[in-house]
Design an enzyme around this catalytic site. Sequence first.
Site, PDB file in Angstrom:
ATOM      1  N   ARG A 193      12.157  -2.094  10.673  1.00 13.72           N
ATOM      2  CA  ARG A 193      11.170  -1.614  11.644  1.00 13.72           C
ATOM      3  C   ARG A 193      11.030  -2.660  12.747  1.00 13.72           C
ATOM      4  NH1 ARG A 193       5.911   0.284   8.294  1.00 13.72           N
ATOM      5  NH2 ARG A 193       5.000  -0.769  10.075  1.00 13.72           N
ATOM      6  N   ARG A 215      11.734  -6.476   4.367  1.00 10.89           N
ATOM      7  CA  ARG A 215      11.632  -5.017   4.207  1.00 10.89           C
ATOM      8  C   ARG A 215      12.692  -4.294   5.044  1.00 10.89           C
ATOM      9  NH1 ARG A 215       5.901  -2.100   4.946  1.00 10.89           N
ATOM     10  NH2 ARG A 215       5.972  -2.876   7.083  1.00 10.89           N
ATOM     11  N   ARG A 226       0.575  -8.621  14.023  1.00  8.35           N
ATOM     12  CA  ARG A 226      -0.057  -7.681  13.084  1.00  8.35           C
ATOM     13  C   ARG A 226      -1.011  -8.406  12.141  1.00  8.35           C
ATOM     14  NH1 ARG A 226       4.866  -5.142  10.398  1.00  8.35           N
ATOM     15  NH2 ARG A 226       3.483  -3.641   9.415  1.00  8.35           N
ATOM     16  N   ARG A 261      -8.523   1.398  10.179  1.00  5.62           N
ATOM     17  CA  ARG A 261      -8.132   0.035  10.546  1.00  5.62           C
ATOM     18  C   ARG A 261      -9.165  -0.626  11.442  1.00  5.62           C
ATOM     19  NH1 ARG A 261      -2.473   0.841   9.653  1.00  5.62           N
ATOM     20  NH2 ARG A 261      -1.058  -0.785  10.116  1.00  5.62           N
ATOM     21  N   LYS A 282       0.827  -1.211   0.000  1.00  8.49           N
ATOM     22  CA  LYS A 282       0.000   0.000   0.000  1.00  8.49           C
ATOM     23  C   LYS A 282       0.862   1.262   0.000  1.00  8.49           C
ATOM     24  CE  LYS A 282      -2.146  -0.944   3.889  1.00  8.49           C
ATOM     25  NZ  LYS A 282      -1.485  -2.215   4.339  1.00  8.49           N
TER      26      LYS A 282
HETATM   27  P1  AMP Z   1       1.800   0.820   9.408  1.00  7.11           P
HETATM   28  O1  AMP Z   1       3.005   1.663   9.149  1.00  7.11           O
HETATM   29  O2  AMP Z   1       0.592   1.265   8.666  1.00  7.11           O
HETATM   30  O3  AMP Z   1       2.073  -0.662   9.251  1.00  7.11           O
HETATM   31  O4  AMP Z   1       1.433   1.037  10.972  1.00  7.11           O
HETATM   32  C1  AMP Z   1       2.352   0.680  11.984  1.00  7.11           C
HETATM   33  C2  AMP Z   1       1.644   0.604  13.323  1.00  7.11           C
HETATM   34  O5  AMP Z   1       1.068   1.882  13.646  1.00  7.11           O
HETATM   35  C3  AMP Z   1       0.488  -0.378  13.413  1.00  7.11           C
HETATM   36  O6  AMP Z   1       0.920  -1.705  13.667  1.00  7.11           O
HETATM   37  C4  AMP Z   1      -0.290   0.209  14.580  1.00  7.11           C
HETATM   38  O7  AMP Z   1       0.343  -0.059  15.811  1.00  7.11           O
HETATM   39  C5  AMP Z   1      -0.158   1.704  14.317  1.00  7.11           C
HETATM   40  N1  AMP Z   1      -1.245   2.222  13.445  1.00  7.11           N
HETATM   41  C6  AMP Z   1      -1.112   2.776  12.200  1.00  7.11           C
HETATM   42  N2  AMP Z   1      -2.304   3.139  11.702  1.00  7.11           N
HETATM   43  C7  AMP Z   1      -3.230   2.799  12.639  1.00  7.11           C
HETATM   44  C8  AMP Z   1      -4.645   2.896  12.710  1.00  7.11           C
HETATM   45  N3  AMP Z   1      -5.365   3.411  11.693  1.00  7.11           N
HETATM   46  N4  AMP Z   1      -5.256   2.438  13.840  1.00  7.11           N
HETATM   47  C9  AMP Z   1      -4.548   1.916  14.871  1.00  7.11           C
HETATM   48  N5  AMP Z   1      -3.215   1.770  14.856  1.00  7.11           N
HETATM   49  C10 AMP Z   1      -2.543   2.215  13.762  1.00  7.11           C
END
Ligand code: AMP
Length: 209
Positions: A156, A123, A167, A89, A14
């Site tokens: 990360r 990654r 996740r 989410r 994404k």
């Molecule tokens: P991402 O970079 O999108 O994979 O997000 C990394 C982490 O940020 C996730 O595993 C959550 O802990 C937090 N996070 C990001 N977006 C959201 C969201 N919309 N709702 C809740 N937690 C989020």
Amino acid sequence: MHRIAFLGPPGAGKGTQATVLAAELAIPHLSTGDLLRAEAAARTPLGLEADGYMRSGRLVPDAVVLRVLEERIGRPDARNGFLLDGFPRTVAQATTLESVAPLDRVVFFDLPRDVLVDRLSSRRVCPTCRTVYNLLSHPPRVAGRCDRDGAELVQRPDDRPEAIATRLAVYAETTAPIVDFYRARGRLRTIDATGTPDEVGRQVRAATR
Ligand code: AMP
């Protein structure tokens, strides 16, 4: 006006596609993960609250994420639309967004679990400019260094195996139902996200026209 969101499991590509499409449509690419990581790096109260959830791969509470997102979409550069990556989410987030700034198109990135695990564990990211690499399909020119600025690439914390499992489980439980939320409202387009970035990009463009 383009109000678009990309839905799909972590590792679906994404972020990679959002960077390209947002530039083409001249709208900001808003990743709630990036916004939360920036808050955590700046050690704001909100960032410190979010940090523990993020490291372990759990969702940050809705109230915290919504505060960050609403502030961001209220800025002038988001007046003509935005591309959301990693938000909504939860169904609660989707419902709140409907009352603030309803989406006109939602693209669902569909792909099998084993592909996701491979992509996430290979990654690496540049901590300075946030360019994303993949050790298998898109390695840096010099091992371990960013092509753009030479910074040492990092993994990360939530791309480590324990957090990946969490996740994907969180995704299946809380995020997958959002697909039904937008499908029921006629705004969902599903694409096959297993291909190369170019192949996926063509489908993304067709789905957002
Ligand atoms: P991402 O970079 O999108 O994979 O997000 C990394 C982490 O940020 C996730 O595993 C959550 O802990 C937090 N996070 C990001 N977006 C959201 C969201 N919309 N709702 C809740 N937690 C989020």
